[in-house]
Motif scaffolding. Structure first.
Motif, PDB file in Angstrom:
ATOM      1  N   PHE A  29       0.839  -1.209   0.000  1.00  0.00           N
ATOM      2  CA  PHE A  29       0.000   0.000   0.000  1.00  0.00           C
ATOM      3  C   PHE A  29       0.873   1.258   0.000  1.00  0.00           C
ATOM      4  CE2 PHE A  29      -2.308  -3.422   2.172  1.00  0.00           C
ATOM      5  CZ  PHE A  29      -3.277  -3.640   1.210  1.00  0.00           C
ATOM      6  N   ASN A  30       1.788   1.279  -0.933  1.00  0.00           N
ATOM      7  CA  ASN A  30       2.798   2.321  -1.006  1.00  0.00           C
ATOM      8  C   ASN A  30       2.707   3.056  -2.341  1.00  0.00           C
ATOM      9  OD1 ASN A  30       5.080   3.857  -0.640  1.00  0.00           O
ATOM     10  ND2 ASN A  30       6.507   2.182  -0.930  1.00  0.00           N
ATOM     11  N   GLY A  35      -7.672   2.371  -6.079  1.00  0.00           N
ATOM     12  CA  GLY A  35      -7.824   0.965  -6.461  1.00  0.00           C
ATOM     13  C   GLY A  35      -7.929   0.072  -5.235  1.00  0.00           C
ATOM     14  N   HIS A  36      -7.039   0.277  -4.253  1.00  0.00           N
ATOM     15  CA  HIS A  36      -7.095  -0.488  -3.008  1.00  0.00           C
ATOM     16  C   HIS A  36      -8.419  -0.251  -2.293  1.00  0.00           C
ATOM     17  CE1 HIS A  36      -2.507   0.133  -3.106  1.00  0.00           C
ATOM     18  NE2 HIS A  36      -2.745  -1.105  -3.499  1.00  0.00           N
ATOM     19  N   GLY A  38     -11.216   0.761  -3.590  1.00  0.00           N
ATOM     20  CA  GLY A  38     -12.298   0.172  -4.372  1.00  0.00           C
ATOM     21  C   GLY A  38     -12.450  -1.310  -4.085  1.00  0.00           C
ATOM     22  N   ILE A  39     -11.336  -2.019  -3.983  1.00  0.00           N
ATOM     23  CA  ILE A  39     -11.375  -3.452  -3.643  1.00  0.00           C
ATOM     24  C   ILE A  39     -11.925  -3.627  -2.232  1.00  0.00           C
ATOM     25  CG2 ILE A  39      -9.933  -5.477  -3.170  1.00  0.00           C
ATOM     26  CD1 ILE A  39      -8.109  -4.461  -5.507  1.00  0.00           C
ATOM     27  N   TYR A  40     -11.500  -2.780  -1.307  1.00  0.00           N
ATOM     28  CA  TYR A  40     -11.991  -2.814   0.077  1.00  0.00           C
ATOM     29  C   TYR A  40     -13.515  -2.669   0.102  1.00  0.00           C
ATOM     30  CZ  TYR A  40     -12.525  -1.211   4.929  1.00  0.00           C
ATOM     31  OH  TYR A  40     -12.909  -1.061   6.236  1.00  0.00           O
ATOM     32  N   GLU A  41     -14.033  -1.696  -0.641  1.00  0.00           N
ATOM     33  CA  GLU A  41     -15.494  -1.474  -0.691  1.00  0.00           C
ATOM     34  C   GLU A  41     -16.204  -2.638  -1.375  1.00  0.00           C
ATOM     35  OE1 GLU A  41     -17.224   0.803   0.920  1.00  0.00           O
ATOM     36  OE2 GLU A  41     -15.353   1.635   1.716  1.00  0.00           O
ATOM     37  N   PHE A 165     -13.044  -6.796 -10.597  1.00  0.00           N
ATOM     38  CA  PHE A 165     -12.726  -5.424 -10.220  1.00  0.00           C
ATOM     39  C   PHE A 165     -11.929  -4.802 -11.348  1.00  0.00           C
ATOM     40  CE2 PHE A 165     -10.006  -2.173  -8.254  1.00  0.00           C
ATOM     41  CZ  PHE A 165     -10.987  -1.393  -7.677  1.00  0.00           C
ATOM     42  N   ARG A 166     -12.294  -3.603 -11.727  1.00  0.00           N
ATOM     43  CA  ARG A 166     -11.616  -2.951 -12.848  1.00  0.00           C
ATOM     44  C   ARG A 166     -11.182  -1.547 -12.462  1.00  0.00           C
ATOM     45  NH1 ARG A 166     -13.219  -5.936 -17.681  1.00  0.00           N
ATOM     46  NH2 ARG A 166     -14.527  -7.613 -16.959  1.00  0.00           N
ATOM     47  N   CYS A 167      -9.875  -1.378 -12.387  1.00  0.00           N
ATOM     48  CA  CYS A 167      -9.303  -0.076 -12.073  1.00  0.00           C
ATOM     49  C   CYS A 167      -7.891  -0.059 -12.632  1.00  0.00           C
ATOM     50  CB  CYS A 167      -9.277   0.150 -10.562  1.00  0.00           C
ATOM     51  SG  CYS A 167      -8.679   1.762 -10.076  1.00  0.00           S
ATOM     52  N   ASP A 168      -7.583   0.904 -13.444  1.00  0.00           N
ATOM     53  CA  ASP A 168      -6.272   0.974 -14.082  1.00  0.00           C
ATOM     54  C   ASP A 168      -5.363   1.887 -13.265  1.00  0.00           C
ATOM     55  OD1 ASP A 168      -4.222   0.640 -15.834  1.00  0.00           O
ATOM     56  OD2 ASP A 168      -5.131   1.725 -17.495  1.00  0.00           O
ATOM     57  N   ILE A 169      -4.853   1.348 -12.149  1.00  0.00           N
ATOM     58  CA  ILE A 169      -3.974   2.125 -11.284  1.00  0.00           C
ATOM     59  C   ILE A 169      -2.980   1.168 -10.635  1.00  0.00           C
ATOM     60  CG2 ILE A 169      -5.490   2.007  -9.273  1.00  0.00           C
ATOM     61  CD1 ILE A 169      -4.673   4.961  -8.734  1.00  0.00           C
ATOM     62  N   SER A 170      -1.779   1.645 -10.423  1.00  0.00           N
ATOM     63  CA  SER A 170      -0.718   0.814  -9.868  1.00  0.00           C
ATOM     64  C   SER A 170       0.094   1.647  -8.890  1.00  0.00           C
ATOM     65  CB  SER A 170       0.166   0.313 -11.016  1.00  0.00           C
ATOM     66  OG  SER A 170       1.438  -0.034 -10.547  1.00  0.00           O
TER      67      SER A 170
END
Length: 191
Positions: A29-30, A35-36, A38-41, A165-170
């Motif tokens: 988580f750095n 995105g994180h 969103g997965i949590y929700e 889950f769809r989110c384009d973030i890294s």
């Protein structure tokens, strides 16, 4: 291992026994990003009680410096409970939390490293993770959805569920962009 509540106060690990469908969501988580979250929700919407987990130790790397690690854990205040461990490997986390019978959240990139024989830590780690109940989460990357089920071979005998889950973030891309901006800022100060 210790459990911090949403306000950053330490709680007994026994609190985890109160949660139905406990889902441990480990990562660096750095930084913690949308995105994180969103997965949590999504986990909450699916009926799980998600708890983030972060380890001060890192596999084949030096541990985080204290001040840096404090900043990483600080980003969870007001957001979620947080498990803080010294267990960089999934199997070590599993061994420490086995009595709470949690589900484990694994993103596409981690799943790929774990399932691929060429990138997994070792066979023992692979076997121990296979004894866990895993929730795989896919990821949108450069407009292409990467689904964990494409990684799973027919001979895998572990319990798993896949959440779309769809989110384009890294996090890596965020860190690299931030580093580039800092370098650019430094270069411009010299002109």
């Amino acid at each position: 291992m210790k459990l911090l509540d949403i306000n950053g106060n330490q709680r007994s690990l026994e609190k985890l026994r109160d949660y139905q469908q406990l889902a441990i969501y480990p990562g660096s988580f750095n930084p913690l990003h949308k995105g994180h979250l969103g997965i949590y929700e999504l986990l909450k919407a699916e009926g799980y009680h998600p708890v983030f987990e972060i380890s001060k130790s890192r596999y084949q790397k030096d541990p985080y410096p204290d001040a840096y690690f404090a900043r990483l854990t600080e980003q969870f205040k007001g957001v979620s409970e947080l498990l803080v461990s010294d267990a960089p490997l999934f199997s070590q986390k599993r061994d420490q939390l086995l009595e709470f019978n949690p589900h484990w959240v694994m993103g596409y990139d981690t799943a790929k490293r774990w399932i691929d024989e060429n990138t997994r830590v070792d066979e023992d780690e692979h076997k121990r993770i296979a004894q866990m109940s895993v929730i795989f989460v896919g990821r949108l990357s450069n407009g292409v959805y990467q689904a964990p089920n494409t990684l799973i071979k027919g001979d895998e005998s572990f319990q798993y569920k896949i959440l779309d889950f769809r989110c384009d973030i890294s996090s890596t891309e965020i860190r690299n962009e931030k580093s580039k901006k800092q370098i650019d800022l430094f270069a411009n100060q010299g002109s």
